[in-house]
Every structure is written in structure tokens, then in C-alpha cells.
Design a protein around this motif. Sequence first.
Motif, PDB file in Angstrom:
ATOM      1  N   SER A  27       5.451 -15.776  -4.891  1.00  0.00           N
ATOM      2  CA  SER A  27       4.536 -16.192  -3.835  1.00  0.00           C
ATOM      3  C   SER A  27       4.367 -17.330  -3.231  1.00  0.00           C
ATOM      4  O   SER A  27       4.138 -17.170  -1.665  1.00  0.00           O
ATOM      5  CB  SER A  27       4.887 -14.704  -3.025  1.00  0.00           C
ATOM      6  OG  SER A  27       4.908 -14.145  -3.934  1.00  0.00           O
ATOM      7  N   LEU A  28       3.135 -17.225  -4.345  1.00  0.00           N
ATOM      8  CA  LEU A  28       2.281 -18.269  -3.566  1.00  0.00           C
ATOM      9  C   LEU A  28       3.115 -19.627  -3.774  1.00  0.00           C
ATOM     10  O   LEU A  28       2.391 -20.450  -2.561  1.00  0.00           O
ATOM     11  CB  LEU A  28       1.052 -18.504  -5.087  1.00  0.00           C
ATOM     12  CG  LEU A  28       0.202 -19.727  -5.221  1.00  0.00           C
ATOM     13  CD1 LEU A  28      -0.717 -19.116  -3.720  1.00  0.00           C
ATOM     14  CD2 LEU A  28      -1.224 -19.120  -6.428  1.00  0.00           C
TER      15      LEU A  28
ATOM     16  N   GLY B 159      -4.058 -15.155   3.178  1.00  0.00           N
ATOM     17  CA  GLY B 159      -3.308 -15.841   4.030  1.00  0.00           C
ATOM     18  C   GLY B 159      -5.049 -15.571   4.874  1.00  0.00           C
ATOM     19  O   GLY B 159      -6.423 -15.113   5.235  1.00  0.00           O
TER      20      GLY B 159
ATOM     21  N   GLY C 126      -8.539 -18.506   3.016  1.00  0.00           N
ATOM     22  CA  GLY C 126      -7.232 -17.666   3.318  1.00  0.00           C
ATOM     23  C   GLY C 126      -8.089 -15.917   2.666  1.00  0.00           C
ATOM     24  O   GLY C 126      -8.758 -16.853   1.362  1.00  0.00           O
TER      25      GLY C 126
ATOM     26  N   VAL D 113      -0.489 -25.043   4.841  1.00  0.00           N
ATOM     27  CA  VAL D 113      -1.361 -24.558   3.382  1.00  0.00           C
ATOM     28  C   VAL D 113      -1.848 -25.746   2.991  1.00  0.00           C
ATOM     29  O   VAL D 113      -1.467 -26.619   2.063  1.00  0.00           O
ATOM     30  CB  VAL D 113      -0.450 -23.953   2.756  1.00  0.00           C
ATOM     31  CG1 VAL D 113      -1.092 -23.828   1.587  1.00  0.00           C
ATOM     32  CG2 VAL D 113      -0.027 -22.630   2.865  1.00  0.00           C
TER      33      VAL D 113
ATOM     34  N   SER E 268       3.530 -12.723  -8.097  1.00  0.00           N
ATOM     35  CA  SER E 268       3.188 -13.389  -7.009  1.00  0.00           C
ATOM     36  C   SER E 268       2.709 -14.789  -7.148  1.00  0.00           C
ATOM     37  O   SER E 268       2.584 -15.689  -6.022  1.00  0.00           O
ATOM     38  CB  SER E 268       1.117 -12.527  -7.129  1.00  0.00           C
ATOM     39  OG  SER E 268       0.597 -12.995  -7.903  1.00  0.00           O
TER      40      SER E 268
ATOM     41  N   PRO F 294      -0.751 -14.412  -2.703  1.00  0.00           N
ATOM     42  CA  PRO F 294      -2.161 -14.761  -1.994  1.00  0.00           C
ATOM     43  C   PRO F 294      -2.172 -14.534  -0.248  1.00  0.00           C
ATOM     44  O   PRO F 294      -1.763 -13.610   0.732  1.00  0.00           O
ATOM     45  CB  PRO F 294      -1.072 -16.346  -1.517  1.00  0.00           C
ATOM     46  CG  PRO F 294       0.386 -16.349  -1.135  1.00  0.00           C
ATOM     47  CD  PRO F 294       0.438 -15.245  -2.344  1.00  0.00           C
TER      48      PRO F 294
ATOM     49  N   LYS G  51       3.641 -24.570   2.557  1.00  0.00           N
ATOM     50  CA  LYS G  51       4.340 -24.760   4.340  1.00  0.00           C
ATOM     51  C   LYS G  51       3.075 -25.532   5.050  1.00  0.00           C
ATOM     52  O   LYS G  51       2.205 -25.644   3.842  1.00  0.00           O
ATOM     53  CB  LYS G  51       4.267 -23.472   4.705  1.00  0.00           C
ATOM     54  CG  LYS G  51       4.489 -21.905   4.149  1.00  0.00           C
ATOM     55  CD  LYS G  51       3.801 -20.801   4.596  1.00  0.00           C
ATOM     56  CE  LYS G  51       4.572 -20.005   4.888  1.00  0.00           C
ATOM     57  NZ  LYS G  51       3.976 -18.251   5.156  1.00  0.00           N
TER      58      LYS G  51
ATOM     59  N   GLU H 221       5.463 -20.819  -2.867  1.00  0.00           N
ATOM     60  CA  GLU H 221       6.604 -20.525  -1.445  1.00  0.00           C
ATOM     61  C   GLU H 221       5.277 -21.127  -0.481  1.00  0.00           C
ATOM     62  O   GLU H 221       6.365 -21.884   0.031  1.00  0.00           O
ATOM     63  CB  GLU H 221       6.994 -19.333  -1.398  1.00  0.00           C
ATOM     64  CG  GLU H 221       8.539 -19.141  -2.028  1.00  0.00           C
ATOM     65  CD  GLU H 221       9.402 -20.375  -2.262  1.00  0.00           C
ATOM     66  OE1 GLU H 221       9.510 -21.347  -0.749  1.00  0.00           O
ATOM     67  OE2 GLU H 221       9.889 -21.021  -2.942  1.00  0.00           O
ATOM     68  N   GLU H 222       4.539 -20.464  -0.354  1.00  0.00           N
ATOM     69  CA  GLU H 222       3.883 -20.889   0.508  1.00  0.00           C
ATOM     70  C   GLU H 222       3.066 -22.058   0.358  1.00  0.00           C
ATOM     71  O   GLU H 222       2.579 -22.776   0.821  1.00  0.00           O
ATOM     72  CB  GLU H 222       1.960 -19.684  -0.070  1.00  0.00           C
ATOM     73  CG  GLU H 222       1.091 -19.538   0.824  1.00  0.00           C
ATOM     74  CD  GLU H 222       1.791 -18.229   2.208  1.00  0.00           C
ATOM     75  OE1 GLU H 222       2.785 -17.809   2.230  1.00  0.00           O
ATOM     76  OE2 GLU H 222       0.582 -18.365   2.651  1.00  0.00           O
TER      77      GLU H 222
ATOM     78  N   VAL I  35      -5.560 -21.117   0.595  1.00  0.00           N
ATOM     79  CA  VAL I  35      -4.483 -19.586   0.627  1.00  0.00           C
ATOM     80  C   VAL I  35      -5.468 -18.964  -1.017  1.00  0.00           C
ATOM     81  O   VAL I  35      -6.067 -19.751  -1.550  1.00  0.00           O
ATOM     82  CB  VAL I  35      -2.860 -19.707   0.039  1.00  0.00           C
ATOM     83  CG1 VAL I  35      -2.134 -19.627   0.788  1.00  0.00           C
ATOM     84  CG2 VAL I  35      -2.438 -20.623  -1.366  1.00  0.00           C
TER      85      VAL I  35
END
Length: 284
Positions: free
Chosen positions: A97-98, A68, A49, A107, A94, A66, A104, A100-101, A83
Motif C-alpha cells: 500500500s505504501l 495520511g 502524514g 505524495v 502495508s 501509510p 500519487k 502505491e501511495e 506519508v
Amino acid sequence: MKIIDAHIHFSNICSFHETAEKQSFVSYSKEGLLKEFEESDVILGIGMGLTETKGIGFPDPEAKTPMGLDLDPTLPKNIVYSVGINPYTVNDSSLISLEEELKKDKVVGIKIYLGYYPFYAYDEIYHPIYVLAEKYNLPVVFHTGDTYSERGLLKYSHPLTLDEVAVRYRNVRFIMAHFGDPWVLTGAEVVYKNSNMYADLSGLIVGTEKELKNYSEGRFLDHLRHALVYCDHYDRLLFGTDWPLAPIKPYIEFIQQLIPKKFHEDVFFNNALRVFPKIRKWIL
Ligand SMILES: [Zn+2]
């Protein structure tokens, strides 16, 4: 032999476009990548990423964490990613958000750009990243060794600096990208000594098929041959190319020459499955 490429790029980075297109040895596009994968029996690629905001180039202090993969609006089925972290934009929001990422499916790891960003691996700024890596059982990949930008600072990307995080975070798996090249003997010792430290063999030569062949001859790779034998841990080395910085099929042949044949299945496939548990879903 089925192959996992544990280190590719799939981001809109000016210097990658320039390397690939001006020398025209790869087509830096989704179509170009899938074609090379198919020709080489590569069934999965792990992207690093990375993003840059217009005009600044990489390393970019403003890129959002993060980071991508943004080369194409859609991600092919056989591309997953780690990421990217920009330490300048790590903050409370952030980190949310990281996290949450990291949930996935696509990831599968986290990438930290030592040398490009002037912070050591053991800097406190990265502490919350390692905590998340442990929580989600994801490996952390470090850029190590030479930087593909004159703005990089090599003291931060020296492989010896990884020893401290390997010791402090025993429950996190770390990957030393590029084996610390050119400091590969140091890289070998850090891998040998720490059971949670792995290395990928990507980006050891950047260039065309002809350049890969030329550098494989003579003394240019003596340091690497020495380090591989010294390390003696083919259970913790991973194949990767650093595409688009080298064409895939010739790079596979180049690494095959360096690794004893009985370890090919591990280095080109099995080890990646152990280090990146989430990739199972995409290939098995
Ligand atoms: Zn890379």
C-alpha cells in the motif's frame, strides 16, 4: 517573497486540536489554514502524514501505515504531504500500500516519527522504507528532538542517531525536522558533515504570537543562533512552521530574524524545491 511551508499538520490529532483551540491562536481547519497562507504569501504547505485511532492519542501503535492527512475530507490544492510510517504496522501488505501511495502526485516525501515510536532511525525495521525512498526519489523526514507527548522517548529522537542512516543510504535525502532541538549543535554537525542531510526549522517555539516574540528576546535562543552559524549551510535548511502549533505569519517573522537576509530566498523557497522534487508540479 513567495514561501513554501515545508512542515505543517493537517490531521485529526486530539493534542493539536487542544493546543490550537483552547489557546485559540489559530483555527485548526482547512479554512483557517488557507486564510493564514494567504495572509503570509505561503503558496504551498507540506503536511506530515499522521493519524490516530480514537481515544488512544498520538503516538498510536495501531495507526495504519501509510498514515495520511485526515483533518478534512478534501485536500486543498496547495497542500501536499509526506506519508507517515508507523513501525508497528510495517509489514508485507502495508509496504505494498505504501508503494502505491508513493506514486500519487500529492505524495512528495515520507515521514518517520522518531521518539514517538521507540525505534532508532537505523533500525532494520525502516530499511524497506529507505529502499522505497531511493526508488521513488523521495526525501525521508525524521521527527527529531523534543516530543510533543510525555509518552515519547528522547533517546530515539536525538539528532546524532541520524548520522548512521545518512552514511548508509547516501542516495537518499533526509530531513531532520526541528533541527534536533534542543540538541541543535549536534544537529548542525550532522547536517554539516553529511551532504544528504537537511533540516527544517519548524516547531522551535510552540505558542502564540506573543510567546514567539518573548522567546526571541534574551538568551532563550542562544543555542539555536550558535548552531545556525556553526552549521553554515543555509543551502540545506528549510522553513516550516509545525502549524497549528504556531501561527504562520509571526513564525515567518521569527525565522526571518534568525537567518541572514541574503539566504532568505533559499531557506523559505528554493531549498524545498531541491529536496522535494515532486512539489514543482504544484507551484511552477
Ligand atoms: Zn510536526
